[in-house]
Scaffold this motif. Structure first.
Motif, short mmCIF file in Angstrom:
data_model
loop_
_atom_site.label_atom_id
_atom_site.label_comp_id
_atom_site.label_asym_id
_atom_site.label_seq_id
_atom_site.Cartn_x
_atom_site.Cartn_y
_atom_site.Cartn_z
N PRO A 2 5.57 8.41 -2.66
CA PRO A 2 6.91 8.29 -3.23
C PRO A 2 6.85 8.34 -4.75
O PRO A 2 5.82 8.02 -5.36
N PRO A 3 7.94 8.74 -5.40
CA PRO A 3 7.96 8.76 -6.86
C PRO A 3 7.92 7.34 -7.42
O PRO A 3 8.17 6.37 -6.68
N PRO A 4 7.60 7.18 -8.69
CA PRO A 4 7.55 5.84 -9.29
C PRO A 4 8.86 5.07 -9.06
O PRO A 4 9.95 5.60 -9.21
N GLY A 5 8.70 3.82 -8.67
CA GLY A 5 9.86 2.97 -8.45
C GLY A 5 10.51 3.12 -7.10
O GLY A 5 11.49 2.44 -6.81
N GLU A 6 9.98 3.99 -6.25
CA GLU A 6 10.55 4.25 -4.93
C GLU A 6 9.52 3.86 -3.87
O GLU A 6 8.31 3.93 -4.10
N PHE A 7 9.97 3.42 -2.70
CA PHE A 7 9.05 3.10 -1.61
C PHE A 7 9.20 4.03 -0.43
O PHE A 7 8.34 4.09 0.45
N ARG A 8 10.29 4.81 -0.41
CA ARG A 8 10.55 5.71 0.71
C ARG A 8 9.91 7.06 0.43
O ARG A 8 10.00 7.59 -0.67
N SER A 9 9.27 7.62 1.48
CA SER A 9 8.56 8.88 1.30
C SER A 9 9.21 10.03 2.05
O SER A 9 8.62 11.10 2.17
N ASN A 10 10.42 9.82 2.55
CA ASN A 10 11.15 10.92 3.16
C ASN A 10 11.50 11.97 2.11
O ASN A 10 11.65 11.65 0.92
N SER A 11 11.70 13.21 2.54
CA SER A 11 11.91 14.32 1.61
C SER A 11 13.10 14.12 0.69
O SER A 11 13.11 14.61 -0.45
N ARG A 12 14.12 13.38 1.14
CA ARG A 12 15.32 13.23 0.31
C ARG A 12 15.03 12.41 -0.95
O ARG A 12 15.83 12.41 -1.88
N TYR A 13 13.88 11.72 -1.00
CA TYR A 13 13.57 10.86 -2.14
C TYR A 13 12.53 11.47 -3.08
O TYR A 13 12.07 10.81 -4.01
N GLY A 14 12.17 12.73 -2.84
CA GLY A 14 11.32 13.45 -3.77
C GLY A 14 9.86 13.03 -3.83
O GLY A 14 9.28 12.94 -4.92
N PRO A 15 9.21 12.80 -2.67
CA PRO A 15 7.79 12.45 -2.71
C PRO A 15 6.93 13.67 -3.01
O PRO A 15 7.39 14.81 -2.87
N THR A 16 5.71 13.44 -3.40
CA THR A 16 4.72 14.51 -3.43
C THR A 16 4.01 14.53 -2.08
O THR A 16 3.89 13.49 -1.41
N GLU A 73 0.81 -1.22 0.00
CA GLU A 73 0.00 0.00 0.00
C GLU A 73 0.84 1.26 0.00
O GLU A 73 0.34 2.36 -0.32
N ILE A 74 2.12 1.12 0.31
CA ILE A 74 2.98 2.31 0.38
C ILE A 74 3.10 2.98 -0.99
O ILE A 74 3.39 4.19 -1.08
N ALA A 75 2.84 2.24 -2.07
CA ALA A 75 2.90 2.83 -3.41
C ALA A 75 1.86 3.94 -3.56
O ALA A 75 2.04 4.87 -4.37
N GLU A 76 0.77 3.85 -2.80
CA GLU A 76 -0.28 4.88 -2.83
C GLU A 76 -0.01 6.01 -1.86
O GLU A 76 -0.78 6.96 -1.77
N GLY A 77 1.08 5.90 -1.13
CA GLY A 77 1.46 6.97 -0.23
C GLY A 77 1.31 6.60 1.23
O GLY A 77 0.48 5.78 1.61
N GLU A 78 2.15 7.22 2.02
CA GLU A 78 2.12 7.04 3.47
C GLU A 78 1.29 8.16 4.08
O GLU A 78 1.48 9.34 3.77
#
Length: 288
Positions: free
Chosen positions: A199-213, A176-181
């Motif tokens: 998280p951006p496509p292909g990423e599972f981490r939603s910390n700011s360093r990984y460029g989430p929306t 479910e993390i693909a839909e956001g934390e």
């Protein structure tokens, strides 16, 4: 002037975040002097403070013993928020197991030595081909990896020194993390506001360093109540807290509870800074 409240930051970023600036301004409107000071900077910045509020003490996990000693000292010399019992509780992620024991739904979690063999044993025992691995003491998405059995040795070799010192959390991967934390913020136990970090496509981490929306979100009441129930399992009620998780079939799965130095995202809901300030002063003035 009512008194002085110091918002603790870190030398690497000593100023206030935009979110915390809103909080400081709300306190100042109520007659308080507010100062930002790095926890690992000159100690005199905290002398005479009526309260110290841990805010952006980022990087503390790279000097864990120093940070632990500093928070203990602050707790004896002034009002520390969150209180020291919660700081101790949140410094190591074995609190996830304590939440599970209290009936809170969390991902299946193990804490082991930062060794490929130990992590492999967890994966084999659980029947997992992959798992999230993070330092047992850490924050900000630092050294968090999605390890796979096929590449486990190489991935473990690349983990941080902090992970080797503290051990690692091996945690069930939640698709479910693909839909956001979902990050839900509470002040004095009451739900305030929430955002979703995708998280951006292909990423599972939603910390700011990984460029989430990031977008403001209004979770269903039953979900915010589940977050509040999670906080009721803590050693004491936090002044501020962030409950991070995903929702499956209407049920919150709590990934982390942050009561140490979480970003509170007040810029997404500016009135929340007023709620935080009011909650802070209720706590502070009740025991002055």
């Amino acid at each position: 002037m009512a008194g002085t409240i110091v918002l603790a930051t870190a030398l690497e970023e000593p100023g206030l975040t935009p979110s915390d600036r809103l909080y400081a301004e709300a306190l100042e409107r109520r007659g308080w002097r507010v100062v930002a000071a790095p926890w690992n900077g000159p100690g005199e910045a905290f002398d005479g403070a009526d309260a110290v509020v841990l805010r952006s003490t980022w990087g503390y996990y790279r000097a864990l013993d120093q940070f632990r000693a500093w928070t203990e000292a602050m707790a004896t010399s002034t009002r520390l928020f969150n209180p020291i019992a919660l700081v101790r509780w949140n410094l190591r992620k074995d609190y996830v197991g304590k939440l599970a024991a209290a009936g809170i739904r969390v991902p299946r979690t193990h804490i082991v030595a930062c060794e490929a063999q130990a992590i492999e044993q967890v994966l084999a025992g659980a029947g997992w081909d992959q798992a999230v691995v993070k330092p047992a003491s850490g924050a900000s998405g630092y050294s968090v990896e999605l390890v796979k059995r096929a590449t486990l040795a190489q991935q473990v070799a690349g983990l941080s020194d902090e992970a080797r010192a503290a051990g690692v959390v091996v945690q069930e991967f939640l698709p479910e993390i693909a839909e956001g934390e979902l990050s839900m913020v509470y002040f004095d136990g009451a739900f305030s506001h929430a955002i979703r970090k995708r998280p951006p496509p292909g990423e599972f981490r939603s910390n700011s360093r990984y460029g989430p929306t990031r977008n403001a979100e209004t979770p269903p009441r039953e979900v915010t109540e589940q977050g509040a129930a999670c906080l009721a399992a803590l050693p004491e009620r936090p002044l501020y807290a962030r409950v991070d998780g995903v929702v499956r079939d209407g049920m919150l799965i709590v990934i982390e509870v942050e009561v140490l130095e979480p970003a509170l995202f007040m810029e997404f809901d500016p009135p929340s800074a007023e709620r935080f300030a009011e909650a802070t002063l209720r706590r502070l003035l009740a025991k002055c």
